[in-house]
Design an enzyme around this catalytic site. Structure first.
Site, mmCIF file in Angstrom:
data_model
loop_
_atom_site.group_PDB
_atom_site.id
_atom_site.type_symbol
_atom_site.label_atom_id
_atom_site.label_comp_id
_atom_site.label_asym_id
_atom_site.label_seq_id
_atom_site.Cartn_x
_atom_site.Cartn_y
_atom_site.Cartn_z
ATOM 1 N N ARG A 40 0.792 -1.227 0.000
ATOM 2 C CA ARG A 40 0.000 0.000 0.000
ATOM 3 C C ARG A 40 0.825 1.279 0.000
ATOM 4 O O ARG A 40 0.686 2.107 -0.885
ATOM 5 C CB ARG A 40 -0.933 0.012 1.217
ATOM 6 C CG ARG A 40 -1.993 1.103 1.127
ATOM 7 C CD ARG A 40 -2.807 1.222 2.393
ATOM 8 N NE ARG A 40 -3.430 -0.047 2.779
ATOM 9 C CZ ARG A 40 -4.165 -0.196 3.882
ATOM 10 N NH1 ARG A 40 -4.330 0.831 4.695
ATOM 11 N NH2 ARG A 40 -4.690 -1.359 4.189
ATOM 12 N N HIS A 86 -7.813 -3.944 -7.715
ATOM 13 C CA HIS A 86 -7.621 -3.169 -6.474
ATOM 14 C C HIS A 86 -8.881 -3.226 -5.606
ATOM 15 O O HIS A 86 -9.768 -2.368 -5.739
ATOM 16 C CB HIS A 86 -7.273 -1.715 -6.827
ATOM 17 C CG HIS A 86 -6.622 -0.965 -5.695
ATOM 18 N ND1 HIS A 86 -5.355 -1.261 -5.241
ATOM 19 C CD2 HIS A 86 -7.060 0.061 -4.926
ATOM 20 C CE1 HIS A 86 -5.038 -0.440 -4.250
ATOM 21 N NE2 HIS A 86 -6.056 0.374 -4.043
ATOM 22 N N TYR A 130 -18.137 12.747 -14.038
ATOM 23 C CA TYR A 130 -18.065 13.926 -14.904
ATOM 24 C C TYR A 130 -16.740 14.039 -15.665
ATOM 25 O O TYR A 130 -16.671 14.727 -16.678
ATOM 26 C CB TYR A 130 -18.247 15.209 -14.075
ATOM 27 C CG TYR A 130 -19.577 15.288 -13.371
ATOM 28 C CD1 TYR A 130 -20.774 15.298 -14.092
ATOM 29 C CD2 TYR A 130 -19.644 15.355 -11.988
ATOM 30 C CE1 TYR A 130 -21.999 15.371 -13.442
ATOM 31 C CE2 TYR A 130 -20.862 15.427 -11.326
ATOM 32 C CZ TYR A 130 -22.033 15.428 -12.057
ATOM 33 O OH TYR A 130 -23.245 15.504 -11.424
#
Length: 848
Positions: A40, A86, A130
């Site tokens: 990570r 993931h 968007y």
């Protein structure tokens, strides 16, 4: 067995295995921390990527959003990465992808974003439904050759797919883009660098594996931040590149402008890396309102799509440089980047310097080139094998056609071809699948030509695998191509601060007059500012002090000397002479509390010059001799005071009701003379005082007579032709031969050194002098007079002496110091007449 298949255990427990909770928690936490470290928070040293970034880039490649393809919705990309590789929150993936698209976050962006991807003011990006994104061309250089068996793959979270453990990475991404992350028990914070410089450094390393970090730093000079700005000071940069840890000070780029109306402005066009512009402006405005920063009348953000522009309007009386320095000091116009180069090397976190980072990248690229070449060789050999089959078929075309025509099915034809022409299964299959148009003469020529080219390629690939030098040349060539295509100029300028340079190299070794006032104001002034005056002159104004302040210590030192500053409470502090603020003769100086961490109520009592604190022979064969007002004396080796701390160290344990008065540097073979206020002095050998430890309080040096009696000074006689000079508080003084003072044992009352009367006042100073010495005499009102010792003739020790300086009523001498004789011009206002008249008065006084 009990009912239900559960074993009956003592105490009624069923199917329960007792474990130690401490061991379980330890094991579980170690597993968790290793997962955070490896999977990570920390980047891999080879491709410079954390797992989430690697998965995003690989997912985008798999999705086909290359740099020359249309954009795809960010939500589509995030979904691809989440579903396949993931298994975490969508915000983790989207935020990571957004950062890779922000030009103010990454020096070389890896994602090409379309839409609102946030701003340097800290504005959030638009929702992923968007925005759109695709790979940058540079990111595809990280992924290049990934399908040529150049890297290892590992199963994804549900074992349904394979994901790369590392990317082939044609660019040294870890150095170029840096990284940051907080793991468990460790964190990484790596600065970005300029691609062109990093590639130059990498090529230099390939050319010479033994290259030093200092030589690499000629190529990779410093971090290069995406927001530009200025790196102020090189010391932290040097530490970071050499050790992997360091503090890089960043400053905004600021210029001064004047408006048409004459108003001065500070214009900031670049800010330090990772600074939120809007937040910085807001905090600066608050500091201006709170009067913590003076001189600013207005702050405006005039940034637009053409670039950043923050305007600070200044008040009429403000000095731009001073205001800017305050902004650097109190706002984020100056901030620091704490470099901590921790990355995963073969799955283990390591702290890496510049050479380590380059070496591991080159090792990775070498492995990629080897595996890629091996893959291409296998592909070429496979193709050559098929082409060999084609050529055999073409050489025996009629028989092949006849055999195929007479075969019942393709499988029989394949077997018969293999038997008759000694072909492999692959070759036979390829012949059966060959189109009829390949049988034309032109096509045959193409096959022959291709076969020749493939054989040349195979020879070349085998040579690459056999020759490490060629592999390194390939790496260099690829790096040079990357530099030519993507390299650019540095954005961050390097400005060396005063800390970077050897100060001794910049400061001339000059004689300075050091003055310390009664209230603790210190300064240094060039000795040449003081003019020589004839004995008895009125003097020139020396120090501008407060009405109740006066100069207490005055001595001459070279700018490169060390000063050991001793205080009344028995502490010692270390300071270089050049670190003392410079001032004019009439300036007040700076409070000593601003230079050393002196305790409240303590004050400076003595300062000694030391040429060197590192020479073992010097510090072990020289001694510090201390004397207190109550006549206690102590001797300690200089070595004990060669390592002072910032807060000072104890020099002597001062007894109650006493205070440290005088400190001298000796060689262990001097004579000591201690003078008392009531006009007596004692003379003994330094060898009478044994050397003691730093914390000792000392032994009796002289016995005081009466409550008013105090020690006024101590001298160490080190010159054979020396005399003793004594000065009284009302300006009388004389020099006497040391031989007039018989040598006694320490601890006695002493003999008369000056005839103390109401006219002379009590004794204030005693000095060891020779003819070539000069004198600096200062009274409590701040008037100084400089004169030469040779102007004073030697007299008997019991006489009253002559008048050295004329004093106003209620004035008195505060300090007397000897200085080396330096040829300077005499005071224009003091002529020969004054000297003669003063001399005649002195002769009368001496007879009295």
């Amino acid at each position: 067995m009990a009912e239900g298949g559960k074993e009956n255990l003592p105490g009624g427990r069923q199917g329960i295995i007792p474990i130690n909770i401490e061991d379980e928690m330890r094991g579980a936490y170690i597993d968790y921390s290793m997962s955070v470290i490896i999977s990570r928070a920390l980047p891999d040293v080879r491709d410079g990527l954390k797992p989430v970034h690697r998965r995003i880039l690989y997912g985008m490649l798999e999705l086909g959003v290359n740099y020359n393809k249309p954009y795809k919705k960010s939500a589509r990309i995030v979904g691809e990465v989440l579903g396949k590789y993931h298994p975490h929150g969508d915000s983790a993936v989207y935020d990571s992808m957004v950062r890779m698209a922000q030009e103010w976050s990454l020096r070389y962006t890896l994602v090409d974003g379309q839409g609102n991807f946030g701003s340097v003011d800290g504005d959030s990006p638009a929702a992923m439904r968007y925005t759109e994104a695709r790979l940058r061309r540079l990111a595809e250089e990280l992924l290049a050759d990934i399908n040529k068996n150049t890297i290892d793959y590992q199963p994804n979270f549900d074992d349904s797919l394979k994901e790369p453990t590392v990317l082939p990475a044609k660019i040294p991404n870890l150095l170029v883009n840096g990284a940051s992350g907080i793991a468990v028990g460790m964190a990484t914070n790596m600065a970005p660098h300029n691609l062109s410089q990093v590639i130059d450094g990498t090529i230099a390393y390939i050319d010479d594996n033994e290259i030093t970090i200092a030589d690499l730093m000629k190529h990779v000079t410093a971090p290069d931040f995406p927001t530009g700005g200025i790196i102020y000071g090189y010391t932290g940069v040097k530490e970071a590149l050499e050790t992997g840890r360091g503090r890089v000070v960043m400053r905004a780029r600021a210029d001064f402008e004047t408006t048409k109306t004459g108003k001065e402005q500070i214009i900031v066009t670049e800010i330090p890396y990772m600074v939120n512009k809007a937040s910085m402006i807001e905090k600066t405005a608050a500091l201006v309102n709170e009067k913590k920063i003076e001189g600013i009348s207005d702050i405006r953000d005039e940034s637009d799509r053409t670039g950043m522009r923050i305007v600070y309007d200044l008040k009429k009386d403000a000095i731009p440089n001073i205001v800017l320095n305050h902004l650097y000091k109190y706002t984020q116009l100056q901030s620091s980047f704490g470099v901590n180069n921790i990355a995963l090397v073969k799955g283990r976190p390591q702290t890496l310097n510049l050479k380590d980072l380059i070496r591991y990248f080159v090792d990775h690229r070498h492995e990629v080139v080897v595996r890629r070449t091996q893959f291409e060789l296998e592909e070429a050999e496979r193709r050559a094998h098929i082409l060999q089959g084609y050529l055999i078929a073409l050489d025996n075309l009629d028989e092949v056609i006849e055999l195929i025509r007479n075969s019942r099915d393709p499988e029989v034809a394949r077997v018969d071809l293999m038997k008759k022409f000694d072909l492999s299964e692959i070759q036979a299959k390829a012949i059966l699948e060959m189109r009829l148009q390949r049988l034309t003469g032109l096509e045959r020529e193409k096959i022959v030509k291709e076969y020749e080219e493939v054989m040349l390629l195979i020879t070349d690939l085998k040579d690459i695998l056999d020759n490490k030098g060629r592999r390194m040349e390939i790496i260099k060539t690829e790096l040079t191509e990357i530099k030519d295509r993507y390299g650019d100029e540095r954005r961050t300028e390097i400005v060396h601060s005063a800390d970077d340079l050897t100060i001794e190299d910049m400061i001339p070794n000059e004689e300075m007059v050091i003055t310390i006032s009664h209230e603790g104001y210190v300064k240094r002034t060039p000795l040449t500012e003081y003019r020589t005056q004839s004995r008895g002159g009125v003097g020139s104004k020396g120090v501008s002090t407060k009405q109740d302040d006066f100069t207490e210590h005055l001595f001459v030192a070279s700018t490169h000397n060390y000063l050991l500053i001793f205080t009344e409470f028995g502490k010692v502090f270390w300071k270089k002479v050049y670190a003392i603020p410079e001032g004019t003769k009439t300036s007040k100086g700076r409070a000593v509390q601003n230079l050393i961490n002196i305790e409240p109520g303590d004050k400076v009592r003595a300062v000694i010059n030391v040429d060197n604190l590192t020479d073992e022979e010097y510090i072990n064969n020289n001694f510090v001799m201390m004397c207190t007002e109550n006549g206690i004396i102590k001797k300690t080796t200089l070595e004990a005071y060669s390592r002072p701390r910032q807060n000072g160290i104890n020099a002597i344990t001062v007894r109650d009701g006493d205070k440290l008065l005088e400190v001298k540097l000796t060689n262990g073979k001097n004579h000591i003379v201690i003078a008392k206020r009531m006009g007596k002095a004692i003379h003994f050998n330094e060898s009478d005082v044994r050397s003691m430890g730093r914390m000792a309080s000392g032994v009796r040096g002289v016995t005081l007579e009466g409550d008013e009696d105090k020690v006024v000074g101590m001298v160490c006689i080190s010159r054979e032709d020396a005399n003793l000079l004594v000065v009284s508080e009302k300006g009388f003084g004389k020099r006497s031969s040391i031989e007039d003072y018989r040598i006694t044992k320490r601890g006695g009352k002493g003999v008369k050194t000056i005839n103390v009367t109401e006219k002379t006042g009590k004794l204030v100073a005693i000095k060891e002098v020779i003819d070539s010495d000069g004198l600096m005499i200062i009274n409590k009102s701040g008037i100084t007079i400089r004169m030469e010792v040779e102007d004073l003739r030697v007299m008997g020790r019991a006489t009253q002496g002559v008048k050295l300086i004329r004093l106003n009523e209620n004035d008195a001498i505060s300090s007397v110091e000897k200085i080396e004789k330096i040829e300077v011009h005499e005071d224009e206002h003091q002529g020969d007449d004054a000297s003669e008249s003063n001399a005649s008065e002195d002769d009368k006084e001496e007879k009295e």
